[in-house]
Design a protein around this motif. Structure first.
Motif, PDB file in Angstrom:
ATOM      1  N   VAL A   1      13.058  36.201  42.819  1.00  0.00           N
ATOM      2  CA  VAL A   1      13.792  35.446  43.826  1.00  0.00           C
ATOM      3  C   VAL A   1      15.293  35.575  43.573  1.00  0.00           C
ATOM      4  N   VAL A   2      16.049  35.319  44.614  1.00  0.00           N
ATOM      5  CA  VAL A   2      17.491  35.127  44.483  1.00  0.00           C
ATOM      6  C   VAL A   2      17.744  33.634  44.333  1.00  0.00           C
ATOM      7  N   ASN A   3      18.668  33.276  43.469  1.00  0.00           N
ATOM      8  CA  ASN A   3      19.008  31.861  43.293  1.00  0.00           C
ATOM      9  C   ASN A   3      20.519  31.685  43.260  1.00  0.00           C
ATOM     10  N   THR A   4      20.972  30.623  43.922  1.00  0.00           N
ATOM     11  CA  THR A   4      22.385  30.270  43.845  1.00  0.00           C
ATOM     12  C   THR A   4      22.561  28.883  43.261  1.00  0.00           C
ATOM     13  N   SER A   5      23.524  28.772  42.363  1.00  0.00           N
ATOM     14  CA  SER A   5      23.872  27.487  41.756  1.00  0.00           C
ATOM     15  C   SER A   5      24.932  26.751  42.569  1.00  0.00           C
TER      16      SER A   5
ATOM     17  N   SER B   1      11.776  37.997  49.006  1.00  0.00           N
ATOM     18  CA  SER B   1      11.272  37.220  50.135  1.00  0.00           C
ATOM     19  C   SER B   1      11.734  35.768  50.121  1.00  0.00           C
ATOM     20  N   TYR B   2      12.299  35.328  48.990  1.00  0.00           N
ATOM     21  CA  TYR B   2      12.730  33.930  48.894  1.00  0.00           C
ATOM     22  C   TYR B   2      14.116  33.840  48.278  1.00  0.00           C
ATOM     23  N   VAL B   3      14.934  32.943  48.826  1.00  0.00           N
ATOM     24  CA  VAL B   3      16.168  32.552  48.160  1.00  0.00           C
ATOM     25  C   VAL B   3      16.088  31.056  47.881  1.00  0.00           C
ATOM     26  N   LEU B   4      16.552  30.673  46.695  1.00  0.00           N
ATOM     27  CA  LEU B   4      16.494  29.288  46.246  1.00  0.00           C
ATOM     28  C   LEU B   4      17.907  28.805  45.948  1.00  0.00           C
TER      29      LEU B   4
ATOM     30  N   ARG C   1      19.412  18.365  43.718  1.00  0.00           N
ATOM     31  CA  ARG C   1      18.758  18.710  44.975  1.00  0.00           C
ATOM     32  C   ARG C   1      18.339  20.184  44.961  1.00  0.00           C
ATOM     33  N   PHE C   2      17.377  20.507  45.841  1.00  0.00           N
ATOM     34  CA  PHE C   2      16.812  21.858  45.872  1.00  0.00           C
ATOM     35  C   PHE C   2      16.609  22.303  47.311  1.00  0.00           C
TER      36      PHE C   2
END
Length: 532
Positions: free
Chosen positions: A170-174, A235-238, A246-247
């Motif tokens: 996944v891609v994740n952003t802080s 397929s997902y970014v978080l 929060r998420f």
């Protein structure tokens, strides 16, 4: 906020805690801070004020995410906790979040008691923050608490060998916040493939240079994450908000477009995942309970009615969600999940507050399990709609800067038919062709579904707040509408949800309700209300 207000708030809080919590001096206070401008300095000033009164300080040194304070407070049995953070507010803001000895944000009577004690202790003392690190009253608990927190989050995962093999990346952003440091460790400890960070937003930066507003819910906030997702083919970014309580998540659809999940959709997915895990434990469903704010989706209520567990709603905010969960636990229930539609999610019994890191791991757990079954989060959500009914939300607000106008609008709603001559409310009877069958006014204390007293079971709201439930003549469609004022913004907010069997019909119904709400109920044009 400034140094003076921090001193005054801390002096009052310290005096109140010493007077109202047993063995408070020895149990101490947990203090943490994020990366906001002045957060570290104000955390140190808070520590110095408490130490001046001979109270122990459990310090979370460096930048931590907000859930670390209630987690550490519970683990250390501290008397209270303070987190210096403005969560996802704009860059110039900061805040002073207070937790009581039960590990939950303060509610009545403590909030009012603390406020009175602050007023009685306004004369600022003189405090030396340079002496904190060498004082025997101050203990740096950061490393131990991080290790314990890591074990807690790992325990939330129920990975089996098949779902582990899925290895979804996944891609994740802080969001320029503090989640990256702790989240990378959690991913590694669970054996998840390392997520792909949005580099421009990876490091904590209190100026939030790449977003207009550092809230994952805001339009455009996930643009960089989705762009990176396209580039690397996930397929997902978080996302977590800046203090990581929060998420948010988005899924790439077959047509190549990204669809962010709403807070209610994520809440439904999480509730279903928690329910399946609870079922697999063999425990009786009659002892399971879940909590959501009263403006959140009613889908979990439908799920509870179908499956046989208990669902309880409460006022908006995790200070109410957390305390409601504790009350249910004292009544013999397990409460492994609670949420509010503003992308806040609570898991397990270690943190009775929203936790974006925990939510990230539970979501990873879920999509890995679904992937092993040939499913996606979106397809699973459609399965849940088929099982429990189709629910769709349409939440927004009207802008009003004049308090008298807001009061006039709500007064009219309480005398909509013009027959309120004896003090009895006279609310609207229908909207968009649906008959209103239940009204709960948490400002004046009225609930039509609770005769003979008509008193609501929820506590009253400090601002205007009225809830309506309406149904179609055939009773095959329902809407749930909450109107409330904001405590921090010049807005009349509305939370609207429709339930039915046909998605397109529900969508059309919601559009008609919003139109009538603005044009007739609130008289937006004649009252000069702005629209987003």
């Amino acid at each position: 906020m400034n140094d003076l207000t921090i001193i005054q708030a801390s002096q009052g809080l310290c005096a109140y805690v010493l007077a109202n919590v047993s063995a408070a001096s020895d149990r101490g206070i947990v203090i943490g801070h994020d990366h906001r401008h002045n957060s570290e300095k104000w955390a140190m000033i808070t520590a110095a004020v408490f130490m001046a009164q001979n109270m122990k300080v459990h310090l979370l040194a460096g930048q931590v995410h907000t859930p670390m304070v209630p987690f550490s407070l519970k683990r250390l049995r501290a008397a209270c906790g303070v987190m210096i953070t403005a969560s996802h507010n704009q860059k110039d803001d900061n805040g002073y979040k207070v937790y009581w000895e039960n590990g939950v944000q303060i509610i009545e009577p403590h909030d009012k008691g603390i406020a009175r004690t602050i007023e009685a202790n306004l004369e600022p003392g003189s405090y030396d923050i340079s002496a904190i690190s060498t004082s025997s009253l101050c203990t740096d608990v950061t490393q131990k608490m991080r290790e314990d927190y890591l074990q807690y989050v790992k325990a939330l995962s129920c990975q089996d060998s098949e779902s582990q093999k899925a290895e979804i990346r996944v891609v994740n952003t802080s969001m320029h916040g503090v989640s990256h440091a702790i989240l990378t460790k959690v991913f590694e400890s669970l054996g998840f493939p390392a997520y792909i960070p949005v580099k421009e937003q990876e490091a904590p930066n209190p100026d939030f240079p790449t977003v207009n507003f550092p809230n994952p819910e805001e339009k455009g906030a996930l643009d960089l994450a989705m762009k990176l997702g396209d580039e690397v083919g996930v397929s997902y970014v978080l996302a977590q908000d800046p203090d990581a309580d929060r998420f948010a998540a988005a899924e790439k659809q077959r047509d190549g477009k990204w669809t962010p999940f709403t807070g209610d959709q994520l809440g439904t997915l999480f509730a279903a995942a928690v329910l399946e895990q609870y079922k697999s434990s063999g425990k009786p469903l009659s002892k399971l309970a879940m909590v959501a704010s009263t403006v959140s989706s009613k889908m979990i209520a439908a799920m509870a009615a179908s499956e046989g567990f208990r669902f309880v709603d409460c006022l908006t905010g995790f200070k109410y969600i957390g305390n409601t969960a504790l009350t249910l636990v004292s009544d013999g229930y397990e409460v492994p999940f609670g949420y509010e539609e503003a992308i806040g999610f609570m898991f397990g019994d270690e943190v009775r507050d929203k936790d974006g890191v925990a939510a990230t791991i539970v979501f990873m757990d879920l999509i890995n399990s679904l992937h092993a079954q040939g499913k996606t989060a979106s397809s699973y959500l459609q399965e849940l709609y088929q099982r429990y009914g189709y629910f769709q939300t349409s939440n927004s607000y009207f802008i009003c800067t004049e308090a008298p106008t807001i009061n006039k609008i709500f007064a009219r709603l309480r005398n909509f038919g013009g027959r309120n001559t004896t003090g009895n409310p006279d609310y609207p009877k229908e909207i968009a062709g649906l008959s209103i069958i239940q009204i709960r006014d948490l400002t004046v204390g009225y609930d039509s579904s609770n005769p003979p007293t008509y008193k609501p079971t929820l506590p009253l709201s400090s601002g205007h707040m009225i809830q309506f439930k309406a149904e179609s003549p055939a009773k095959d469609e329902e809407i749930f509408l909450t109107l409330r004022t904001s405590g921090t913004e010049p807005k009349i907010k509305y939370y609207l949800e429709g339930r039915g069997h046909d998605a397109s019909k529900v969508s059309g119904l919601l559009a008609r309700v919003v139109a009538e709400l603005g044009d007739s109920w609130l008289q937006a044009d004649s009252n000069g209300l702005g629209r987003p």
